[in-house]
Design a protein around this motif. Structure first.
Motif, short mmCIF file in Angstrom:
data_model
loop_
_atom_site.label_atom_id
_atom_site.label_comp_id
_atom_site.label_asym_id
_atom_site.label_seq_id
_atom_site.Cartn_x
_atom_site.Cartn_y
_atom_site.Cartn_z
N VAL A 1 -5.97 -4.38 5.31
CA VAL A 1 -4.52 -4.23 5.32
C VAL A 1 -3.93 -5.45 6.01
O VAL A 1 -4.17 -5.68 7.19
N LEU B 1 0.82 -1.21 0.00
CA LEU B 1 0.00 0.00 0.00
C LEU B 1 0.85 1.26 0.00
O LEU B 1 0.50 2.28 -0.59
N THR C 1 -2.07 4.49 -4.76
CA THR C 1 -2.79 3.53 -3.93
C THR C 1 -4.16 4.05 -3.56
O THR C 1 -5.16 3.32 -3.62
#
Length: 383
Positions: free
Chosen positions: A267, A244, A251
Motif C-alpha cells: 500500500v 484501494l 479491490t
C-alpha cells in the motif's frame, strides 16, 4: 435543440445542445459575473437529484465552464472557446463543479493539449526511461530492494515531471500501455542484473487506479513473468491507499487474484486515503509505505510522530513490513529507527537514479562490500 425563443426583440436566456453531451447556456442579463456562478450552482444542485426511471433511481453529474462578455471574448466563438477551457478545468477539479475562465487556464489547457499529443508518440519513440530508488533495512543497512519510477525524457522539453504527464495518461487511457511497458522493462532489467551475478532483491512497481481495475492486468503480469523469467516473489506491486478504497469489495477480489500469481503487494502513500480497518485487515498485503507527508515534519511535529507511531504499531499487529518514504534527514531516520520502522527510502540515501548508476552505486557496492555500501551502514548507525 434550442429551448427558448426571442420575443419583442429581446434575447432570452437560452439553452442549446452544442453536440454530444455538451450544452450551451446563454445568460444575457446578469448584473455581475458572479451571477453566472449562482445559476451554475443551482443547475448542478437540480441535476444532482435522482431521476426515477421505472423502478430505478438514476444519478447524473455535470461540470460547467463559464466565460463572460466582454472580459473573456468579444465574439461568440471566443466566448465558447474560453468557456470550453473553463469546462476542462472544472472537470479536472472533480465532479459537479463549475469554473470561470481565466487566462492562465488557457495557457494550462494549451500545455495539456501539447502534453497529450506528444505523449501519444512517446512509447513509439522510446522516450521513457526507468529510474530506481534503493530501499534499505533500518537495522542492518542492507539493501532490501528498490522502487521503479518512470521518467519521460522529451527530445525538446527534457525531463517531463510524472506529476504533469501521469494524470494526462490516466485521463486518456494511455496509462494502460505505458504501465505495461514499465512492468516489462522493470522485469527485463531485474533479470539482466541477475544474469550479471548481482542480487537485486525485490523490485517495486506502481500501479495506477486504472491499471489496477483493468481486466487484463493479471494475464498481462503472468505473460511478462513467463516471457522474462522474473521470479514472482521478487516482484512487488504498489497501489495507493486511495485507489484501494475506491471499491473495497472489488479491490479484495483483485488483490486475491494478484496474490494467486505469487507477487507481493504494497500500500503506497499510507495514511492519506482514509482506509477502513475492516478492509485493511482482510486485504492480502505484504507492505505498508508511510507517506512522505508524515515523515517530512517528524522532527518538529508531535502529532506526526504520534501518527507514524500508530502506523508502526498497526503494521506490527497486521504482520506487515513497513517502509518509510521521503526520508531526507538523519533526525527523521533516528525517530523512525527508535519507533521500530523496518525500512526506508529517500534522498538521505539516494535520489532515484538510472539503471547504470543504481548498478554502480548499490549493486556493485553490495557485491564488493565497498565504501558505497558502508555509507548505507553509516547512515543507519548514525556515523
Amino acid at each position: 435543440d434550442v429551448l427558448s425563443h426571442g420575443a419583442n426583440d429581446l434575447i432570452l436566456p437560452t439553452l442549446s445542445r452544442h453536440g454530444g453531451d455538451e450544452f450551451l447556456i446563454l445568460l444575457p442579463y446578469i448584473a455581475e459575473p458572479e451571477d453566472a456562478g449562482l445559476v451554475a450552482a443551482r443547475i448542478i444542485q437540480l441535476l444532482s437529484r435522482p431521476i426515477q426511471v421505472a423502478t430505478h433511481e438514476l444519478y447524473t453529474s455535470l461540470s460547467i465552464g463559464i466565460s463572460v462578455f466582454p472580459e473573456d471574448g468579444m465574439d461568440d466563438q471566443l466566448l465558447i472557446q474560453n468557456a470550453d477551457t473553463a469546462l476542462y478545468c472544472a472537470k479536472a477539479a472533480g465532479k459537479n463543479q463549475f469554473a470561470f475562465f481565466e487566462q492562465q487556464m488557457s495557457n494550462s489547457a494549451f500545455r495539456r493539449i501539447d502534453v497529450e499529443n506528444n505523449l501519444r508518440h512517446a512509447l513509439d519513440n522510446d522516450e521513457f526511461k526507468l529510474f530506481y530508488q534503493p530501499q534499505i533495512n533500518l537495522t542492518t543497512g542492507k539493501l532490501i530492494g528498490m522502487e521503479t519510477l518512470i521518467r519521460w525524457i522529451h527530445p525538446s522539453w527534457g525531463i517531463v515531471s510524472p506529476v504533469e504527464f501521469i494524470p494526462v495518461a490516466e485521463s486518456t487511457g494511455m496509462i494502460v500501455a505505458i504501465g505495461e511497458w514499465v512492468i516489462r522493462e522493470a522485469c527485463r532489467q531485474w533479470k539482466e542484473w541477475e544474469s550479471q551475478g548481482f542480487e537485486p532483491a525485490k523490485i517495486s512497481i506502481n500501479l495506477s487506479a486504472i491499471q489496477f481495475k483493468d481486466e487484463g492486468l493479471n494475464a498481462l503480469i503472468e505473460n511478462i513473468i513467463q516471457e522474462t523469467g522474473m521470479p514472482v516473489d521478487s516482484l512487488v506491486f504498489e497501489i495507493t491507499e486511495s485507489a484501494l478504497m475506491l471499491d473495497a469489495e472489488s479491490t479484495l477480489t483483485q488483490l486475491h487474484m494478484l496474490k494467486k500469481i505469487g507477487v507481493r503487494l504494497s500500500v503506497d502513500d499510507f495514511g492519506t486515503g482514509y482506509s477502513s480497518l475492516k478492509y485493511l485487515k482482510s486485504f492480502p498485503l505484504d507492505f505498508l509505505k508511510i507517506d512522505r507527508t508524515f515523515v517530512q515534519d517528524l522532527e518538529t511535529s508531535q502529532s506526526d510522530q504520534e501518527i507514524v507511531g500508530t502506523i508502526i504499531h498497526m503494521a506490527r499487529n497486521l504482520k506487515l513490513s513497513l517502509i518509510a518514504e521521503g526520508v531526507e534527514t538523519p533526525g527523521q531516520l533516528k525517530i523512525l529507527q527508535q519507533g521500530g520502522c523496518d525500512a526506508m527510502q529517500g534522498f538521505l540515501l539516494s535520489r532515484p537514479v538510472e539503471a547504470h548508476k543504481y548498478e554502480q552505486n548499490f549493486l556493485c557496492a553490495e557485491k564488493e562490500n565497498n565504501q558505497d555500501l558502508l555509507y548505507c551502514k553509516e547512515i543507519i548507525n548514525g556515523s
